[in-house]
Design an enzyme around this catalytic site. Structure first.
Site, PDB file in Angstrom:
ATOM      1  CE  LYS A  22      -1.807   7.617   7.683  1.00 21.09           C
ATOM      2  NZ  LYS A  22      -2.236   6.209   7.394  1.00 21.09           N
TER       3      LYS A  22
ATOM      4  CE  LYS B  26      -3.654   2.558   0.074  1.00 24.97           C
ATOM      5  NZ  LYS B  26      -4.627   2.571   1.154  1.00 24.97           N
TER       6      LYS B  26
END
Length: 292
Positions: free
Chosen positions: A242, A173
């Site tokens: 993030k 991811k």
């Protein structure tokens, strides 16, 4: 081992969609969110809202987490009086959050010692995919744990790939989102160049999407959210920042130099005055605005 009651922790844009999808698939769904204000839409979706976290952790046959940060995932999974104190059955946690592999592996070991399982299963497909059971899931963890919750995964996803052991899903991811972050920057710049040189962004996009410069950004995001200037994909710039930070931290820990990605990270970081953390992340490809 039958899995019928699913606890979903974190009922924001993604979590609520996934919980509703599971309810429509015939599971009994217990939902918890830190915000009591979300109770009405949660219950309207056929989900039983549980006001106490441990009420979900102690009653569910399996758990789905959709939380912002790795620290939140760890805090929920290890909450006093919660999952670690259960011995009535093995509970598998499907963590759909984007976390870091180091935290995931540590937490997986903690849960395994208590007789439970953890799958790091970050997702792609946004709120629409969550609400329609059409997510792509990249899954790390034990094959035996995946087998226990396979029907849950099938209900949530159109495509699910078991990519490897604990942490592998997070790695996949972060690699994916690092590319997404870069493609947003480069696609926005390319369309800005086209407009400045005399070809409209829409016309240039028609060529790009028929040629080798296309990407998910140009094919899906630009037509849907950027050209019409709606900027409402449901994923925030703060969450992308993030993810980019986690990817660069993973690169540093792995001893890999990523000079172009480091510049992408700088652009995302320095764009905060123009694109707030709460803004939609598709603002990064807004070719109408001056470059950052």
């Amino acid at each position: 081992m039958q899995v019928q009651t699913i606890g979903v922790v974190g009922l924001g844009n993604m979590g609520l969609g996934m919980a509703a999808t599971l309810a429509k698939a015939g599971f009994t769904v217990l939902g918890y969110d830190i915000s009591e204000a979300r109770r009405a839409p949660i219950e309207a979706a056929g989900i039983r809202f549980v006001p106490e976290l441990n009420g979900v952790l102690r009653q569910a046959d399996a758990l789905v987490f959709s939380l912002p940060y790795a620290k939140d995932v760890e805090a929920v999974a290890t909450a006093p009086g919660g999952l670690l104190d259960r011995s009535d059955r093995k509970v598998v946690v499907i963590d759909t959050s984007t976390s870091d592999p180091v935290t995931t592996r540590r937490l997986a070991a903690t849960l395994a010692a208590a007789g439970h399982g953890l799958l790091d299963a970050p997702v792609s497909g946004g709120p629409t995919g969550a609400a329609t059971g059409a997510l792509t899931m990249m899954i790390g963890g034990e094959a035996a744990d995946l087998a226990i919750v396979q029907k849950v995964v099938d209900a949530l996803s159109a495509k699910a790939v078991h990519v490897g052991p604990s942490g592998a899903g997070n790695i996949a991811k972060l690699v994916n989102n690092l590319l997404v972050a870069a493609h947003l920057v480069t696609t926005g710049e390319a369309l800005r160049l086209s407009e400045a040189a005399g070809l409209s962004a829409a016309d240039a996009l028609g060529v790009v999407n028929a040629a080798t410069g296309r990407s998910a950004i140009s094919e899906a995001m630009v037509p849907r959210w950027i050209l019409p200037a709606t900027f409402d994909s449901g994923f925030s710039a703060g969450l992308m920042r993030k993810d980019v930070r986690l990817a660069l931290e993973m690169a540093e820990a792995s001893g890999v130099a990523l000079p172009l990605s480091a510049e992408v990270a700088r652009i995302w970081r320095d764009s905060t005055p123009r694109i707030a953390d709460t803004d939609d992340f598709t603002h990064m490809a807004d070719f109408r605005k001056e470059p950052i």
